[in-house]
Enzyme design. Structure first.
Site, PDB file in Angstrom:
ATOM      1  N   ALA A  41      42.646   1.012 -20.065  1.00 23.62           N
ATOM      2  CA  ALA A  41      43.296   0.206 -19.094  1.00 23.62           C
ATOM      3  C   ALA A  41      43.635   0.650 -18.214  1.00 23.62           C
ATOM      4  CB  ALA A  41      43.607  -1.272 -18.672  1.00 23.62           C
ATOM      5  N   TYR A  59      46.154   8.611  -7.599  1.00 21.14           N
ATOM      6  CA  TYR A  59      45.699   8.245  -8.679  1.00 21.14           C
ATOM      7  C   TYR A  59      45.891   9.229 -10.256  1.00 21.14           C
ATOM      8  CZ  TYR A  59      42.422   8.483 -13.319  1.00 21.14           C
ATOM      9  OH  TYR A  59      41.810   8.659 -14.426  1.00 21.14           O
TER      10      TYR A  59
HETATM   11  N1  LIG Z   1      36.117   8.548 -17.353  1.00 16.31           N
HETATM   12  C1  LIG Z   1      36.568   9.507 -16.530  1.00 16.31           C
HETATM   13  O1  LIG Z   1      36.402  10.623 -16.212  1.00 16.31           O
HETATM   14  C2  LIG Z   1      38.150   9.619 -17.048  1.00 16.31           C
HETATM   15  C3  LIG Z   1      39.083  10.883 -17.035  1.00 16.31           C
HETATM   16  C4  LIG Z   1      40.341  11.399 -17.524  1.00 16.31           C
HETATM   17  C5  LIG Z   1      40.807  10.046 -18.086  1.00 16.31           C
HETATM   18  N2  LIG Z   1      40.219   8.825 -17.896  1.00 16.31           N
HETATM   19  C6  LIG Z   1      41.115   7.524 -18.263  1.00 16.31           C
HETATM   20  O2  LIG Z   1      40.816   7.207 -19.021  1.00 16.31           O
HETATM   21  C7  LIG Z   1      40.663   5.424 -19.093  1.00 16.31           C
HETATM   22  C8  LIG Z   1      39.263   4.474 -19.068  1.00 16.31           C
HETATM   23  O3  LIG Z   1      38.209   5.079 -17.774  1.00 16.31           O
HETATM   24  P1  LIG Z   1      36.709   4.855 -18.293  1.00 16.31           P
HETATM   25  O4  LIG Z   1      35.979   5.719 -17.282  1.00 16.31           O
HETATM   26  O5  LIG Z   1      36.393   4.076 -19.393  1.00 16.31           O
HETATM   27  O6  LIG Z   1      37.135   3.578 -16.982  1.00 16.31           O
HETATM   28  P2  LIG Z   1      36.712   2.414 -16.787  1.00 16.31           P
HETATM   29  O7  LIG Z   1      36.728   1.673 -15.219  1.00 16.31           O
HETATM   30  O8  LIG Z   1      34.848   2.091 -17.225  1.00 16.31           O
HETATM   31  O9  LIG Z   1      37.371   1.187 -18.141  1.00 16.31           O
HETATM   32  C9  LIG Z   1      38.901   0.841 -17.207  1.00 16.31           C
HETATM   33  C10 LIG Z   1      38.545  -0.901 -17.811  1.00 16.31           C
HETATM   34  O10 LIG Z   1      39.873  -1.348 -17.513  1.00 16.31           O
HETATM   35  C11 LIG Z   1      39.449  -2.540 -17.302  1.00 16.31           C
HETATM   36  N3  LIG Z   1      40.389  -2.781 -15.811  1.00 16.31           N
HETATM   37  C12 LIG Z   1      41.183  -2.114 -14.433  1.00 16.31           C
HETATM   38  N4  LIG Z   1      42.247  -2.818 -14.518  1.00 16.31           N
HETATM   39  C13 LIG Z   1      42.648  -3.700 -15.950  1.00 16.31           C
HETATM   40  C14 LIG Z   1      43.437  -4.708 -15.043  1.00 16.31           C
HETATM   41  N5  LIG Z   1      44.634  -4.718 -13.781  1.00 16.31           N
HETATM   42  N6  LIG Z   1      44.138  -5.240 -15.976  1.00 16.31           N
HETATM   43  C15 LIG Z   1      43.372  -5.283 -17.444  1.00 16.31           C
HETATM   44  N7  LIG Z   1      41.980  -4.152 -16.940  1.00 16.31           N
HETATM   45  C16 LIG Z   1      41.785  -3.777 -16.407  1.00 16.31           C
HETATM   46  C17 LIG Z   1      38.097  -2.148 -16.360  1.00 16.31           C
HETATM   47  O11 LIG Z   1      38.018  -3.630 -16.156  1.00 16.31           O
HETATM   48  C18 LIG Z   1      37.457  -1.793 -17.169  1.00 16.31           C
HETATM   49  O12 LIG Z   1      37.066  -2.179 -18.224  1.00 16.31           O
HETATM   50  C19 LIG Z   1      41.141   5.827 -17.743  1.00 16.31           C
HETATM   51  O13 LIG Z   1      42.760   4.830 -18.028  1.00 16.31           O
HETATM   52  C20 LIG Z   1      40.702   6.367 -17.489  1.00 16.31           C
HETATM   53  O14 LIG Z   1      42.343   6.783 -16.478  1.00 16.31           O
HETATM   54  C21 LIG Z   1      39.026   8.557 -17.104  1.00 16.31           C
END
Ligand SMILES: NC(=O)c1ccc[n+]([C@@H]2O[C@H](COP(=O)([O-])OP(=O)(O)OC[C@H]3O[C@@H](n4cnc5c(N)ncnc54)[C@H](O)[C@@H]3O)[C@@H](O)[C@H]2O)c1
Length: 313
Positions: free
Chosen positions: A78, A144
């Site tokens: 999250a 971020y």
């Molecule tokens: N997608 C990418 O390319 C990428 C790259 C590097 C790192 N990340 C990391 O991977 C992780 C997942 O990313 P993603 O792309 O699946 O993002 P996403 O936004 O699809 O998923 C994040 C989830 O966290 C939930 N969330 C947000 N704030 C919250 C809160 N306060 N309490 C509870 N739930 C909460 C959202 O509802 C969502 O379902 C993140 O930590 C992100 O920083 C993603």
């Protein structure tokens, strides 16, 4: 049964793929998510037996503490994403840093066996050299990047004083099915596919020479599962394909795959990071995982899914 895994952000893009794989591998899964990002995935997950869903916010210490009951492993996904964190920096501190602190302290207090933290290649900021290895300087500039890096440090400090093992995974430019189209960088693929299918030119920021190391979501999920199973603790790994592709080349690939005559449209906009290519040597040699999905395979799969399920993108 292999134990109970808590996946924060389990209704999100990467989290939902991870939940499905954990179930396949025989784990019980509890999802903790406030559904702030999307509700698309949760109904599908709820239908899966062995998935328990808690709608909660990681900023809520009490709810987080309750969610840790009987948990063996925590995957902390999250977070709020790059563009939202830029717009609302205080929320980035509250969610990505303080929220992560709540997850880590509650997990450690409950003697969780292992925490796997989803960090990001964004912590490296603008690269000094390529490929970027784990020792590369952390040129964080945006809320971020800073909050994700701070949470890494917090985890090292807190878990380092406990019996709880931990691994930090720095994902690079993850793409794949069901990614929401409002993430700053990687969702560019889904956006391009949608535009081209609608007969519109894909819009490229700047000259399109900015590159990314596109890593398929199934490789990210597999790296998480390997990180869970291996005895290793206290290490940071880049999770990347280790290849550099420009945004322009992605647009051109999708255009040709869809047999379209369209040309990309170039628009002026600041580009935060101009190049990205990770070094995955440590992932391969120390963790023992080699990303498998080629960009061509991943793109072809995604194009088919966007065509079949346009409403989900
Ligand atoms: N997608 C990418 O390319 C990428 C790259 C590097 C790192 N990340 C990391 O991977 C992780 C997942 O990313 P993603 O792309 O699946 O993002 P996403 O936004 O699809 O998923 C994040 C989830 O966290 C939930 N969330 C947000 N704030 C919250 C809160 N306060 N309490 C509870 N739930 C909460 C959202 O509802 C969502 O379902 C993140 O930590 C992100 O920083 C993603």
């Amino acid at each position: 049964m292999r134990g109970l895994a808590l996946v924060t952000g389990g209704a999100g893009f990467i989290g939902s793929h991870l939940v499905k794989q954990l179930i396949k591998e025989g784990y019980n899964v509890r999802v903790f998510d406030n559904l702030s990002r999307t509700k698309n995935n949760i109904e599908e997950l709820k239908e899966m037996k062995k998935v328990e869903f808690i709608q909660g916010d990681i900023r809520d210490k009490e709810a987080v503490a309750k969610s840790m009951k009987d948990v063996d492993y925590v995957f902390h996904e999250a977070a709020i994403c790059l563009n939202k964190a830029k717009k609302f920096p205080e929320e980035a501190i509250d969610v990505n840093l303080k929220g992560s602190f709540n997850i880590f302290t509650a997990a450690i207090k409950n003697k969780v066996k292992k925490i796997i933290y989803a960090s990001t290649s964004s912590v490296y900021g603008q690269p000094n050299y390529l490929p970027i290895d784990e020792k590369h300087p952390k040129n964080c500039k945006t809320p971020y990047e800073s909050t994700k890096l701070c949470a890494e440090h917090m985890l090292k400090f807190l878990a380092g004083q406990s019996e709880t093992r931990y691994i930090i995974l720095r994902y690079f430019n993850v793409y794949g099915k069901r990614q929401s189209t409002d993430a700053y960088y990687t969702s560019v693929i889904n956006i391009f596919i949608k535009k081209i299918l609608a007969g519109e030119s894909p819009k490229i920021h700047g000259k399109g020479t900015q590159s990314m190391d596109f890593t398929h979501v199934s490789d990210v999920v597999s790296a998480n599962i390997v990180a869970l199973k291996r005895e290793i603790s206290g290490e940071v790994f880049n999770v990347c394909k280790g290849e550099e592709n420009t945004i322009k080349s992605i647009a051109e690939f999708i255009i040709s795959k869809l047999n379209s005559e369209l040309k990309p449209e170039f628009i002026e906009r600041d580009v935060f990071v101009t190049r990205r290519k990770g070094d995955n040597t440590k992932l391969k040699e120390t963790l023992g995982y080699t990303p498998k999905i080629t960009l061509q395979e991943g793109l072809a799969e995604l194009i088919e899914d966007v065509k079949a399920n346009p409403d989900l993108y």
